[in-house]
Scaffold this active site. Structure first.
Site, PDB file in Angstrom:
ATOM      1  N   GLY A  92       0.866  -1.179   0.000  1.00 29.38           N
ATOM      2  CA  GLY A  92       0.000   0.000   0.000  1.00 29.38           C
ATOM      3  C   GLY A  92       0.898   1.222   0.000  1.00 29.38           C
ATOM      4  O   GLY A  92       1.786   1.353   0.840  1.00 29.38           O
ATOM      5  N   GLN A 127      -5.595  -8.646  -3.099  1.00 29.74           N
ATOM      6  CA  GLN A 127      -5.669  -7.701  -1.970  1.00 29.74           C
ATOM      7  C   GLN A 127      -7.119  -7.377  -1.609  1.00 29.74           C
ATOM      8  O   GLN A 127      -7.417  -7.073  -0.456  1.00 29.74           O
ATOM      9  CB  GLN A 127      -4.940  -6.394  -2.311  1.00 29.74           C
ATOM     10  CG  GLN A 127      -3.431  -6.510  -2.415  1.00 29.74           C
ATOM     11  CD  GLN A 127      -2.976  -6.745  -3.851  1.00 29.74           C
ATOM     12  OE1 GLN A 127      -3.739  -7.263  -4.682  1.00 29.74           O
ATOM     13  NE2 GLN A 127      -1.746  -6.393  -4.143  1.00 29.74           N
ATOM     14  N   ASP A 181      -1.184   4.712  -6.526  1.00 31.15           N
ATOM     15  CA  ASP A 181       0.220   4.527  -6.185  1.00 31.15           C
ATOM     16  C   ASP A 181       1.062   5.712  -6.634  1.00 31.15           C
ATOM     17  O   ASP A 181       2.078   6.016  -6.038  1.00 31.15           O
ATOM     18  CB  ASP A 181       0.755   3.226  -6.781  1.00 31.15           C
ATOM     19  CG  ASP A 181       0.202   2.038  -6.021  1.00 31.15           C
ATOM     20  OD1 ASP A 181      -0.930   1.619  -6.319  1.00 31.15           O
ATOM     21  OD2 ASP A 181       0.884   1.564  -5.092  1.00 31.15           O
ATOM     22  N   LYS A 210      -3.223  -0.002  -8.948  1.00 37.41           N
ATOM     23  CA  LYS A 210      -3.229  -1.461  -9.145  1.00 37.41           C
ATOM     24  C   LYS A 210      -3.806  -1.834 -10.508  1.00 37.41           C
ATOM     25  O   LYS A 210      -4.825  -1.299 -10.926  1.00 37.41           O
ATOM     26  CB  LYS A 210      -4.066  -2.085  -8.023  1.00 37.41           C
ATOM     27  CG  LYS A 210      -4.145  -3.588  -8.030  1.00 37.41           C
ATOM     28  CD  LYS A 210      -2.782  -4.236  -7.949  1.00 37.41           C
ATOM     29  CE  LYS A 210      -1.954  -3.711  -6.794  1.00 37.41           C
ATOM     30  NZ  LYS A 210      -0.516  -3.994  -6.913  1.00 37.41           N
TER      31      LYS A 210
END
Lengths: 385, 385
Positions: A68, A221, A262, A273
């Protein structure tokens, strides 16, 4: 259940996520080490790992025991602290920062946190650096929590403006359906989460919120982490495969998509992602708003065009094999593909700014554009060019 | 390796797919029973199942031992034959057809094949029905092979028109990159496949073809079946998670998308494996042509709007659990989600005609529109309204 988990939260902080009903952060420091929740063991086991060196931290990031974008920033900061305790020389600190930076290429929070640590320690004489590093790392962690709380408040305002609706074909009460991809929750941060901060705020405020949880292959995830943390907080949710979100949007069963990031470019492109882009396309096609929870630490003010960002390619075995809990409780890894089948595994993709309804930052919701971001962050926006 | 597999192909037929280098169909009849390759055991084991009654066939369809729209049509036809052998009365045949039709609600080939069987048997006196049913079922199976071969030729012409290109960042030779979702290959049909018919034709013709194989959660038909059958025929391929295709298209690594269809409307809407819609959106956004291999048996001339088609909702355990091969070779099912996590599992989605570059039918490539289909199939197109 482990006793260590209560170490994870210090009294007096802003209210935290609960694990088995007790507040806990995802990372914390004791006198002489860093402790983390090992995310590779969830949702099946709650395991605390102790990290004693920057190398330990780098390994935990690389193997995704911590993951993360915001959390790996905080973990890297604590890694610098561990080095400063052992060898506060410029050379040792620079080597540690380099090693930590090399663990994951895509998320920018890592660079952001390491630059913040370097800036904090450079003027400090080596003998005082351990203390200064601890204070700086704690600051980064606490700042993450405060930023996420602010993001949650701004997201709550967006969610309040939506109309809850009845699920198809049932007499169930109306609900607000949020779809999220990957885990941008508590576990991706020090506390509260980014994309899920608004979900938690809405749940706390009594809104009838329900989350569609994308499984998020290949590392799952969503199925493993988001489902687990939503379950721990008592937030209604349903796991779906990554393929299903478009269909749900076509059928009117998604009111809003909220994901993390990200790396966000100065012009509002979002690298998140892999698979995020597909959900953004479906949201646009179906008229569903698509928001990205983007703390300013995720914004790369040096890049405008998301196509310039390196996309991490991870191991093929993440695609060809998967681990889960077998009957009886053992963790077992199984192969899904024919023996020897080749696989590719890009970990992120690019959602162009044109597909993003808004970026939810700690300072408010910005249009996904250079102007939109610069209006909220005039100093950073101007400093860049 | 089983001896039974050579029963699967009769000499004199058009050339077939190979299993371990020997030609084999996915379904075949002996004197008194039907045999199938059990697709739930692939890619790890090659298991032949014997079906002796229509109930056996219905169970094989329901549990997806046989799957793929064209193959379940052929399987249902053989199911009617098995009933006609035991009890050729109108009542028995109608009951068998009803039970077979109820196994899977979305694919239209099932209805098409059952209506063809009923039309063939109604005028036949009961004592001759077993023989007539066998002949009609064989005809449906053989017709599937011929149709797929024709689709393959039309697809080959489309593939020949594309320019092979070099993979990114390597000195590898140029190749033609096809992306496919789910399994619309040999295993989804009696032989050759629909979407993969063109791939096999291109490979046979010496084109440098390479296939990106979407894993296709939750049942992993891509990772388990498409990868297996491409490997058996020696076609270069790479397995990717369903999330990755958009990224590959953004990077110019996909030249064309070709998928199958479970039901195509008279106006060219396509209902196919869940996630197809997301790939169609990405193809449109990236300027990649998006073709659907659509045998006329998949066209539902009674429906224009894909939103009117029932989407099968399958068991949540298909999402929360997955089976694979553990070290040592045992087949093991593992749980991926927290205990008790709710899941939803829609099996198909709708790709609107506007996102489809063309429908590859046995009569040529049609624009995805009422006019386009009616031009190739004037009788069926006119009969409808």
């Amino acid at each position: 259940m482990q006793d260590a988990r209560q170490i994870g939260y210090r009294a007096g902080r802003t209210s935290a996520m609960n694990v088995n009903g007790k507040p806990m952060r995802t990372i914390w420091a004791t006198e002489d080490q860093v402790e983390i929740l090992d995310q590779t063991q969830l949702p099946h086991e709650l395991v605390i790992r102790r990290l004693r060196t920057a190398d330990d931290v780098a390994r935990a990031i690389r193997t995704m025991q911590v993951r993360g974008a915001p959390l790996i920033g905080a973990a890297a900061a604590y890694g610098v602290w561990l080095t400063a305790r052992a060898d506060p020389s410029d050379g040792a600190l620079e080597a540690a920062a380099r090693a930590l930076l090399a663990t994951r290429p895509t998320a920018v929070n890592l660079r952001w946190a390491l630059e913040a640590m370097t800036a904090a320690l450079r003027p400090v004489p080596p003998p005082q650096r351990a203390g200064a590093a601890r204070a700086a790392a704690d600051r980064i962690a606490d700042q993450d929590v405060a930023v996420n709380r602010a993001i949650g408040e701004h997201a709550l305002a967006l969610l309040r403006a939506l109309e809850p609706r009845r699920p198809r074909g049932g007499g169930a009460p109306p609900r607000l359906n949020v779809l999220t991809h990957c885990n941008a929750g508590w576990l991706a941060t020090v506390d509260r989460g980014t994309a899920l901060a608004g979900v938690y705020a809405a749940h706390d405020a009594g809104l009838p919120i329900h989350v569609w949880v994308d499984e998020t292959r290949p590392r799952n995830q969503g199925a493993a982490l988001t489902a687990w943390e939503l379950g721990q907080q008592g937030v209604p949710h349903t796991v779906i495969v990554d393929n299903a979100g478009g269909h749900l949007m076509q059928r009117g069963e998604v009111d809003v998509v909220v994901v993390g990031t990200d790396r966000t470019t100065a012009a509002g492109d979002v690298v998140n992602k892999v698979g995020t882009y597909l959900k953004a396309l479906a949201a646009r096609d179906c008229g569903v708003p698509f928001y990205v929870a983007a703390p300013s630490s995720s914004i790369d003010w040096r890049i405008d065009d998301g196509r310039d960002i390196e996309i991490e390619e991870r191991a093929a075995t993440e695609v060809t094999e998967i681990a889960g809990r077998a009957e009886g409780g053992a963790r077992v890894t199984v192969r899904l593909t024919p023996a020897g089948a080749p696989a590719a595994n890009p970990a992120f993709d690019l959602t162009p700014a044109r597909l993003v309804t808004g970026l939810i930052t700690e300072r408010g919701v910005a249009p996904a554009s250079r102007q939109g971001l610069a209006a909220l962050f005039p100093t950073e926006g101007a400093r860049r060019s």
